[in-house]
Design a protein around this motif. Structure first.
Motif, PDB file in Angstrom:
ATOM      1  N   HIS A  58       0.846  -1.199   0.000  1.00 44.37           N
ATOM      2  CA  HIS A  58       0.000   0.000   0.000  1.00 44.37           C
ATOM      3  C   HIS A  58       0.881   1.248   0.000  1.00 44.37           C
ATOM      4  O   HIS A  58       1.680   1.447   0.920  1.00 44.37           O
ATOM      5  CB  HIS A  58      -0.912   0.022   1.229  1.00 44.37           C
ATOM      6  N   GLN A  60       1.476   4.898   0.788  1.00 45.86           N
ATOM      7  CA  GLN A  60       0.894   5.734   1.825  1.00 45.86           C
ATOM      8  C   GLN A  60       0.693   7.187   1.362  1.00 45.86           C
ATOM      9  O   GLN A  60       1.614   7.808   0.833  1.00 45.86           O
ATOM     10  CB  GLN A  60       1.786   5.736   3.079  1.00 45.86           C
ATOM     11  N   GLU A  61      -0.507   7.694   1.548  1.00 44.85           N
ATOM     12  CA  GLU A  61      -0.814   9.111   1.338  1.00 44.85           C
ATOM     13  C   GLU A  61      -0.375   9.616  -0.027  1.00 44.85           C
ATOM     14  O   GLU A  61       0.323  10.615  -0.157  1.00 44.85           O
ATOM     15  CB  GLU A  61      -0.175   9.956   2.450  1.00 44.85           C
ATOM     16  N   VAL A  62      -0.798   8.903  -1.058  1.00 44.07           N
ATOM     17  CA  VAL A  62      -0.395   9.270  -2.411  1.00 44.07           C
ATOM     18  C   VAL A  62      -0.869  10.673  -2.773  1.00 44.07           C
ATOM     19  O   VAL A  62      -0.086  11.498  -3.268  1.00 44.07           O
ATOM     20  CB  VAL A  62      -0.935   8.240  -3.427  1.00 44.07           C
ATOM     21  N   ARG A  63      -2.130  10.975  -2.551  1.00 44.17           N
ATOM     22  CA  ARG A  63      -2.653  12.278  -2.966  1.00 44.17           C
ATOM     23  C   ARG A  63      -1.970  13.440  -2.236  1.00 44.17           C
ATOM     24  O   ARG A  63      -1.586  14.420  -2.892  1.00 44.17           O
ATOM     25  CB  ARG A  63      -4.169  12.305  -2.767  1.00 44.17           C
ATOM     26  N   GLU A  87      -0.529   8.967 -10.438  1.00 43.52           N
ATOM     27  CA  GLU A  87      -1.229   7.930  -9.668  1.00 43.52           C
ATOM     28  C   GLU A  87      -1.174   6.591 -10.405  1.00 43.52           C
ATOM     29  O   GLU A  87      -0.967   5.534  -9.784  1.00 43.52           O
ATOM     30  CB  GLU A  87      -2.677   8.353  -9.428  1.00 43.52           C
ATOM     31  N   ALA A  91       0.641   3.201  -9.026  1.00 42.36           N
ATOM     32  CA  ALA A  91      -0.097   1.946  -8.903  1.00 42.36           C
ATOM     33  C   ALA A  91       0.599   0.828  -9.674  1.00 42.36           C
ATOM     34  O   ALA A  91       0.699  -0.318  -9.198  1.00 42.36           O
ATOM     35  CB  ALA A  91      -1.527   2.133  -9.406  1.00 42.36           C
ATOM     36  N   SER A 228      -0.759  13.604   8.763  1.00 42.91           N
ATOM     37  CA  SER A 228      -1.537  12.388   8.983  1.00 42.91           C
ATOM     38  C   SER A 228      -1.563  12.013  10.462  1.00 42.91           C
ATOM     39  O   SER A 228      -2.617  11.658  11.014  1.00 42.91           O
ATOM     40  CB  SER A 228      -0.947  11.249   8.160  1.00 42.91           C
ATOM     41  N   PRO A 293      -2.479   1.134   6.637  1.00 40.93           N
ATOM     42  CA  PRO A 293      -2.804   1.794   5.354  1.00 40.93           C
ATOM     43  C   PRO A 293      -3.363   3.192   5.566  1.00 40.93           C
ATOM     44  O   PRO A 293      -4.274   3.394   6.373  1.00 40.93           O
ATOM     45  CB  PRO A 293      -3.836   0.855   4.720  1.00 40.93           C
ATOM     46  N   ARG A 294      -2.794   4.165   4.855  1.00 42.29           N
ATOM     47  CA  ARG A 294      -3.245   5.563   4.975  1.00 42.29           C
ATOM     48  C   ARG A 294      -3.386   6.156   3.585  1.00 42.29           C
ATOM     49  O   ARG A 294      -2.512   6.004   2.753  1.00 42.29           O
ATOM     50  CB  ARG A 294      -2.225   6.377   5.788  1.00 42.29           C
ATOM     51  N   ASP A 295      -4.488   6.844   3.348  1.00 38.07           N
ATOM     52  CA  ASP A 295      -4.733   7.472   2.052  1.00 38.07           C
ATOM     53  C   ASP A 295      -4.774   8.975   2.183  1.00 38.07           C
ATOM     54  O   ASP A 295      -4.781   9.508   3.266  1.00 38.07           O
ATOM     55  CB  ASP A 295      -6.054   6.964   1.463  1.00 38.07           C
TER      56      ASP A 295
END
Length: 295
Positions: A58, A60-63, A87, A91, A228, A293-295
């Protein structure tokens, strides 16, 4: 499955809506030459970057990282990056590495070849260095003069202080100086007596039930991991503030941490050769959250 992946990216305009984003980047051998001699990222450090932690498949914090990349591009007068393209590249790279373990994923956007027609962009992901010792036992830190005051970015925007640029020679020199002084890391201080940030991290201090970090400004990068973690702490009912932090507050803090995307939270055990309180339980809780997991 490889533990290193490199993608060369053909940067799209920010508003482009390509039907097949995968056709705009290609994987190359990570051990083979990929950049031209005239590349300004290597000649002058003329470019920007982000480093994203990848934990168990995963990213982390892509955006937040991509939004900071876009902000850095604006400060440096680089073309605005197409975030959907980045993005898709992220991925693709994450799908190509093992789904277990920690990795560091770096994005780079440079001005390209001197006198060239277009910017250069690439992505590289590799296994992260083991950070368990820093997370569990803490780190020794020294304070270093950054050489300018808090308002330097407003007076001299050409210094690019609010951008995450490839010009990291000063940051690396600071880490070498810390090592010469018997420490693991450093905290930059402004010339007018305020706490700024680490060479590759954000500073968090605790005073009673309040967690504080130096206010993001033109001279301090907005830390994605710090933001975060503050959101998480606030959701748990803690008081979190971004404010000016005077140098003498470092010694009065009940606990202190440096936080970053790959090392995560490292509690400070020693400051300029003096022991300071180290909260092992809080540090362990911070990293338990940050490893999720962090978005």
């Amino acid at each position: 499955m490889p533990d290193t992946v490199t993608l060369l990216i053909d940067p799209l305009p920010a508003d482009a809506d390509a039907a097949d984003l995968a056709s705009t980047f290609r994987e190359v051998d990570a051990t083979a030459p990929a950049l031209r001699v005239g590349e300004l990222s290597t000649q002058r450090g003329d470019g920007i970057f982000e480093t994203i932690g990848v934990v168990d498949g995963h990213a982390q914090e892509v955006r937040p990282h991509l939004e900071r990349l876009r902000n850095s591009a604006a400060i440096c007068e680089l073309p605005e990056p197409n975030l959907r393209q980045w993005e898709a590249a992220i991925a693709h790279a994450v799908e190509r590495i093992p789904g277990v373990g920690e990795f560091a994923l770096k994005l780079v956007l440079s001005r390209g070849v001197e006198h060239g027609p277009a910017p250069t962009a690439w992505l590289h992901v590799s296994a992260a260095r083991d950070q368990s010792a820093a997370r569990e036992r803490g780190i020794r830190v020294v304070t270093l003069d950054r050489g300018y005051d808090r308002t330097a970015a407003e007076r001299a925007p050409w210094l690019l202080l609010g951008a995450k640029t490839l010009s990291y020679a000063v940051n690396m020199a600071a880490l070498r100086e810390a090592a010469r002084r018997g420490a693991d890391d450093a905290i930059f201080l402004s010339s007018d007596g305020y706490v700024m940030e680490g060479p590759t991290s954000s500073v968090i201090l605790r005073f009673g039930d309040e967690y504080a970090t130096p206010a993001a400004s033109g001279a301090i990068l907005h830390g994605t991991t710090q933001v975060s973690l503050f959101d998480h702490l606030a959701a748990q009912g803690a008081r979190v503030v971004e404010r000016d932090v005077a140098v003498d507050e470092l010694e009065r803090a009940d606990a202190a941490w440096l936080v970053s995307s790959v090392r995560l939270a490292a509690g400070i055990t020693e400051l300029d050769g003096r022991a300071i309180p180290f909260d092992a339980d809080a540090t362990r809780a911070f990293n338990a959250y940050l490893l999720g997991p962090r978005d």
